[in-house]
Design a protein around this motif. Structure first.
Motif, PDB file in Angstrom:
ATOM      1  N   LYS A 151      62.647  78.128  55.311  1.00 40.41           N
ATOM      2  CA  LYS A 151      63.925  77.575  54.854  1.00 40.41           C
ATOM      3  C   LYS A 151      64.520  76.677  55.942  1.00 40.41           C
ATOM      4  O   LYS A 151      64.929  77.158  56.992  1.00 40.41           O
ATOM      5  CB  LYS A 151      64.893  78.715  54.528  1.00 40.41           C
ATOM      6  CG  LYS A 151      64.372  79.635  53.420  1.00 40.41           C
ATOM      7  CD  LYS A 151      65.298  80.812  53.222  1.00 40.41           C
ATOM      8  CE  LYS A 151      64.749  81.760  52.175  1.00 40.41           C
ATOM      9  NZ  LYS A 151      65.588  82.963  52.017  1.00 40.41           N
ATOM     10  N   SER A 152      64.554  75.401  55.662  1.00 41.52           N
ATOM     11  CA  SER A 152      65.025  74.453  56.666  1.00 41.52           C
ATOM     12  C   SER A 152      66.475  74.695  57.059  1.00 41.52           C
ATOM     13  O   SER A 152      66.915  74.301  58.129  1.00 41.52           O
ATOM     14  CB  SER A 152      64.878  73.018  56.148  1.00 41.52           C
ATOM     15  OG  SER A 152      65.594  72.851  54.929  1.00 41.52           O
ATOM     16  N   ALA A 153      67.217  75.364  56.188  1.00 41.30           N
ATOM     17  CA  ALA A 153      68.627  75.647  56.494  1.00 41.30           C
ATOM     18  C   ALA A 153      68.763  76.586  57.688  1.00 41.30           C
ATOM     19  O   ALA A 153      69.815  76.666  58.311  1.00 41.30           O
ATOM     20  CB  ALA A 153      69.315  76.253  55.281  1.00 41.30           C
ATOM     21  N   TYR A 154      67.680  77.303  58.008  1.00 35.88           N
ATOM     22  CA  TYR A 154      67.729  78.265  59.102  1.00 35.88           C
ATOM     23  C   TYR A 154      66.910  77.822  60.309  1.00 35.88           C
ATOM     24  O   TYR A 154      66.784  78.571  61.270  1.00 35.88           O
ATOM     25  CB  TYR A 154      67.209  79.637  58.641  1.00 35.88           C
ATOM     26  CG  TYR A 154      68.068  80.280  57.593  1.00 35.88           C
ATOM     27  CD1 TYR A 154      69.272  80.889  57.926  1.00 35.88           C
ATOM     28  CD2 TYR A 154      67.684  80.274  56.259  1.00 35.88           C
ATOM     29  CE1 TYR A 154      70.073  81.483  56.956  1.00 35.88           C
ATOM     30  CE2 TYR A 154      68.474  80.862  55.278  1.00 35.88           C
ATOM     31  CZ  TYR A 154      69.660  81.471  55.648  1.00 35.88           C
ATOM     32  OH  TYR A 154      70.444  82.049  54.682  1.00 35.88           O
ATOM     33  N   PHE A 155      66.313  76.640  60.241  1.00 41.04           N
ATOM     34  CA  PHE A 155      65.383  76.286  61.302  1.00 41.04           C
ATOM     35  C   PHE A 155      65.756  74.988  61.996  1.00 41.04           C
ATOM     36  O   PHE A 155      65.677  73.914  61.419  1.00 41.04           O
ATOM     37  CB  PHE A 155      63.955  76.177  60.739  1.00 41.04           C
ATOM     38  CG  PHE A 155      62.924  75.958  61.813  1.00 41.04           C
ATOM     39  CD1 PHE A 155      62.502  77.013  62.589  1.00 41.04           C
ATOM     40  CD2 PHE A 155      62.426  74.695  62.066  1.00 41.04           C
ATOM     41  CE1 PHE A 155      61.580  76.829  63.594  1.00 41.04           C
ATOM     42  CE2 PHE A 155      61.497  74.499  63.070  1.00 41.04           C
ATOM     43  CZ  PHE A 155      61.068  75.569  63.836  1.00 41.04           C
ATOM     44  N   PHE A 156      66.137  75.069  63.239  1.00 42.13           N
ATOM     45  CA  PHE A 156      66.314  73.922  64.125  1.00 42.13           C
ATOM     46  C   PHE A 156      67.127  72.779  63.514  1.00 42.13           C
ATOM     47  O   PHE A 156      66.672  71.635  63.489  1.00 42.13           O
ATOM     48  CB  PHE A 156      64.949  73.399  64.581  1.00 42.13           C
ATOM     49  CG  PHE A 156      64.220  74.352  65.471  1.00 42.13           C
ATOM     50  CD1 PHE A 156      64.897  75.041  66.463  1.00 42.13           C
ATOM     51  CD2 PHE A 156      62.865  74.585  65.313  1.00 42.13           C
ATOM     52  CE1 PHE A 156      64.233  75.928  67.297  1.00 42.13           C
ATOM     53  CE2 PHE A 156      62.204  75.472  66.132  1.00 42.13           C
ATOM     54  CZ  PHE A 156      62.883  76.146  67.128  1.00 42.13           C
ATOM     55  N   GLN A 157      68.280  73.100  62.984  1.00 41.18           N
ATOM     56  CA  GLN A 157      69.165  72.044  62.534  1.00 41.18           C
ATOM     57  C   GLN A 157      69.749  71.308  63.750  1.00 41.18           C
ATOM     58  O   GLN A 157      69.870  71.873  64.831  1.00 41.18           O
ATOM     59  CB  GLN A 157      70.298  72.641  61.693  1.00 41.18           C
ATOM     60  CG  GLN A 157      69.820  73.223  60.366  1.00 41.18           C
ATOM     61  CD  GLN A 157      69.142  72.182  59.487  1.00 41.18           C
ATOM     62  OE1 GLN A 157      69.768  71.241  59.042  1.00 41.18           O
ATOM     63  NE2 GLN A 157      67.853  72.347  59.256  1.00 41.18           N
ATOM     64  N   SER A 158      70.090  70.043  63.537  1.00 44.07           N
ATOM     65  CA  SER A 158      70.620  69.243  64.638  1.00 44.07           C
ATOM     66  C   SER A 158      71.821  69.933  65.281  1.00 44.07           C
ATOM     67  O   SER A 158      72.706  70.435  64.580  1.00 44.07           O
ATOM     68  CB  SER A 158      71.033  67.867  64.129  1.00 44.07           C
ATOM     69  OG  SER A 158      69.912  67.178  63.618  1.00 44.07           O
ATOM     70  N   TYR A 159      71.831  69.969  66.590  1.00 49.23           N
ATOM     71  CA  TYR A 159      72.915  70.524  67.395  1.00 49.23           C
ATOM     72  C   TYR A 159      73.060  72.045  67.259  1.00 49.23           C
ATOM     73  O   TYR A 159      74.041  72.608  67.739  1.00 49.23           O
ATOM     74  CB  TYR A 159      74.260  69.854  67.050  1.00 49.23           C
ATOM     75  CG  TYR A 159      74.195  68.354  67.097  1.00 49.23           C
ATOM     76  CD1 TYR A 159      74.015  67.689  68.303  1.00 49.23           C
ATOM     77  CD2 TYR A 159      74.284  67.598  65.926  1.00 49.23           C
ATOM     78  CE1 TYR A 159      73.928  66.314  68.350  1.00 49.23           C
ATOM     79  CE2 TYR A 159      74.205  66.217  65.968  1.00 49.23           C
ATOM     80  CZ  TYR A 159      74.031  65.572  67.191  1.00 49.23           C
ATOM     81  OH  TYR A 159      73.939  64.214  67.237  1.00 49.23           O
ATOM     82  N   SER A 160      72.112  72.706  66.618  1.00 46.12           N
ATOM     83  CA  SER A 160      72.150  74.174  66.583  1.00 46.12           C
ATOM     84  C   SER A 160      71.762  74.697  67.963  1.00 46.12           C
ATOM     85  O   SER A 160      71.154  73.992  68.772  1.00 46.12           O
ATOM     86  CB  SER A 160      71.185  74.717  65.529  1.00 46.12           C
ATOM     87  OG  SER A 160      69.844  74.400  65.876  1.00 46.12           O
ATOM     88  N   VAL A 161      72.115  75.952  68.252  1.00 48.39           N
ATOM     89  CA  VAL A 161      71.842  76.508  69.584  1.00 48.39           C
ATOM     90  C   VAL A 161      70.346  76.600  69.850  1.00 48.39           C
ATOM     91  O   VAL A 161      69.876  76.350  70.966  1.00 48.39           O
ATOM     92  CB  VAL A 161      72.500  77.897  69.745  1.00 48.39           C
ATOM     93  CG1 VAL A 161      73.989  77.777  69.912  1.00 48.39           C
ATOM     94  CG2 VAL A 161      72.162  78.818  68.568  1.00 48.39           C
ATOM     95  N   GLU A 162      69.545  76.962  68.805  1.00 48.10           N
ATOM     96  CA  GLU A 162      68.102  77.057  69.024  1.00 48.10           C
ATOM     97  C   GLU A 162      67.469  75.691  69.221  1.00 48.10           C
ATOM     98  O   GLU A 162      66.518  75.526  69.995  1.00 48.10           O
ATOM     99  CB  GLU A 162      67.416  77.819  67.881  1.00 48.10           C
ATOM    100  CG  GLU A 162      67.474  77.166  66.517  1.00 48.10           C
ATOM    101  CD  GLU A 162      68.661  77.600  65.700  1.00 48.10           C
ATOM    102  OE1 GLU A 162      68.584  77.526  64.466  1.00 48.10           O
ATOM    103  OE2 GLU A 162      69.682  78.016  66.292  1.00 48.10           O
ATOM    104  N   SER A 163      67.996  74.672  68.522  1.00 49.17           N
ATOM    105  CA  SER A 163      67.496  73.313  68.696  1.00 49.17           C
ATOM    106  C   SER A 163      67.788  72.807  70.102  1.00 49.17           C
ATOM    107  O   SER A 163      66.947  72.162  70.735  1.00 49.17           O
ATOM    108  CB  SER A 163      68.125  72.385  67.663  1.00 49.17           C
ATOM    109  OG  SER A 163      67.624  71.073  67.785  1.00 49.17           O
ATOM    110  N   THR A 164      68.965  73.127  70.608  1.00 52.95           N
ATOM    111  CA  THR A 164      69.333  72.734  71.974  1.00 52.95           C
ATOM    112  C   THR A 164      68.449  73.436  72.996  1.00 52.95           C
ATOM    113  O   THR A 164      67.984  72.824  73.967  1.00 52.95           O
ATOM    114  CB  THR A 164      70.809  73.078  72.242  1.00 52.95           C
ATOM    115  OG1 THR A 164      71.634  72.408  71.278  1.00 52.95           O
ATOM    116  CG2 THR A 164      71.219  72.662  73.645  1.00 52.95           C
ATOM    117  N   ALA A 165      68.186  74.737  72.780  1.00 50.76           N
ATOM    118  CA  ALA A 165      67.333  75.501  73.699  1.00 50.76           C
ATOM    119  C   ALA A 165      65.922  74.924  73.728  1.00 50.76           C
ATOM    120  O   ALA A 165      65.297  74.823  74.792  1.00 50.76           O
ATOM    121  CB  ALA A 165      67.300  76.963  73.270  1.00 50.76           C
TER     122      ALA A 165
END
Length: 373
Positions: A211-225
């Motif tokens: 589900k893309s809604a839960y995976f590495f969205q722009s500016y999300s904390v996991e995407s930043t990490a």
């Protein structure tokens, strides 16, 4: 040798044994206190291990396995934790040796080693589960006498893995009892040193690969990490997620988010074209392959003695994995920097690099090492 004395030398199997034994005792005390008729944890783990955690399910990302169940997670830790930690340590050590020229003190790992020299290394694991691959990075740093603070992050679909991971890493941080004048043995001292690398523990992010809604969205904390990571780990991810298009898109997102100079450590089973798929995706995302073992058989070191797991092998009704055949690749996201001269290389680091180079050359005489232009 008694349990009080610990193992003869530092052993990750002994850490896992201590953690699982403590959980069994804790559960037994709880049901006795409550007067419950609940089955012992050993029985539940035996059933879980027989039902789900056979040798095929190496990755914590396997969708058909319910890792939300504590006993299933414990079974996976028993079967695969130690092997995965040593495997990541081994691949990183060999890749670093193959990509370093000692005469000129230059290395393809130049941006990673700059981060080490600056004193802060960012590590991100996708599908790391209990954090065995993170531990492998800490072991690699300690092996070479490197001492940065590590900011570690794990992205996994099952957030309950965080509980298991916290239990394991807290067990590493044993402190000596000054009142009783108790000193740490060599095993406890080694684990304590590994734990000190971590800067505030390990950040855990729930990441759904479908589900893309839960995976590495722009500016999300996991995407930043992920974008800040110097080392990205993919332990058995490709074989776990399969070849469906949406999964390939997910991995492509990971590769495109990498910062210039970051390295990606890919380790997976030799099956179903996983390595070929990874090579194709990395090529289209502009990554450079700097270390490649198409097929390697990895065995746990002899000091990780089988008898440490003697009781657990009965509790779980299975032998823990001590050997595995895998493909291992290290990729690098190109940057504008040349392969810089290292400011310093300690004697310990130099000796470890030389030993790894000799071993690689002996195993494969045609193996090509990095030489600066």
């Amino acid at each position: 040798m008694s349990d009080m004395e610990g193992p003869e030398r530092p052993a990750i199997t002994y850490l896992v044994k201590d953690v699982l034994d403590s959980l069994f005792i804790e559960h037994k005390v709880k049901i006795n206190k409550e007067g419950s008729s609940e089955d012992p944890l050993e029985k539940k783990c035996l059933e879980a291990c027989k039902k789900y955690n056979n040798s095929k399910f190496v990755s914590p990302l396997v969708f058909k396995v319910p890792f939300e169940d504590k006993c299933v997670r414990m079974s996976h830790v028993y079967l695969h934790f130690c092997k995965t930690a040593y495997l990541v340590n081994s691949v990183l050590s060999d890749a670093y040796a193959a990509c370093t020229d000692l005469r000129s003190r230059t290395t393809v790992f130049n941006e990673v080693m700059k981060a080490v020299d600056y004193g802060r290394l960012n590590v991100f694991s996708l599908g790391g589960g209990p954090g065995a691959d993170i531990l492998g990075v800490l072991m690699w740093l300690h092996r070479h006498g490197l001492s940065p603070k590590v900011n570690a992050s794990v992205g996994d679909k099952c957030f309950q893995w965080e509980l298991t991971m916290d239990t394991i890493f807290k067990a590493m941080n044993k402190k000596k009892d000054t009142e009783k004048n108790d000193k740490l043995n060599s095993h406890q001292n080694y684990l304590s040193k590994l734990h000190k690398y971590l800067d505030g523990g390990i950040n855990y992010y729930r990441t759904d690969l479908i589900k893309s809604a839960y995976f590495f969205q722009s500016y999300s904390v996991e995407s930043t990490a992920l974008a800040q990571a110097d080392i990205i780990l993919l332990p058995f991810v490709m074989s776990a997620i399969g070849e469906r298009k949406e999964y390939s898109t997910t991995i492509q997102t990971v590769l495109e988010t990498m910062k210039p100079g970051a390295i990606l450590v890919y380790i997976d089973l030799i099956k179903n074209g996983c390595t070929e798929n990874m090579n194709e995706l990395s090529y289209w995302c502009g990554l450079r392959r700097i270390y490649f073992m198409k097929e390697m058989t990895f065995n746990l070191p002899k000091y990780e003695k089988k008898e440490y797991y003697e009781k657990l092998s009965k509790d779980f009704g299975a032998e823990a994995a001590r050997s595995i055949k895998v493909s291992a690749i290290v990729f690098k996201k190109p940057s504008g920097f040349e392969f810089d001269r290292r400011a310093r290389i300690s004697e310990r680091e130099r000796n470890n690099i030389q030993q790894a180079q000799m071993r690689l050359k002996k195993q494969n005489p045609s193996f090509r090492f990095f030489t600066p232009a």
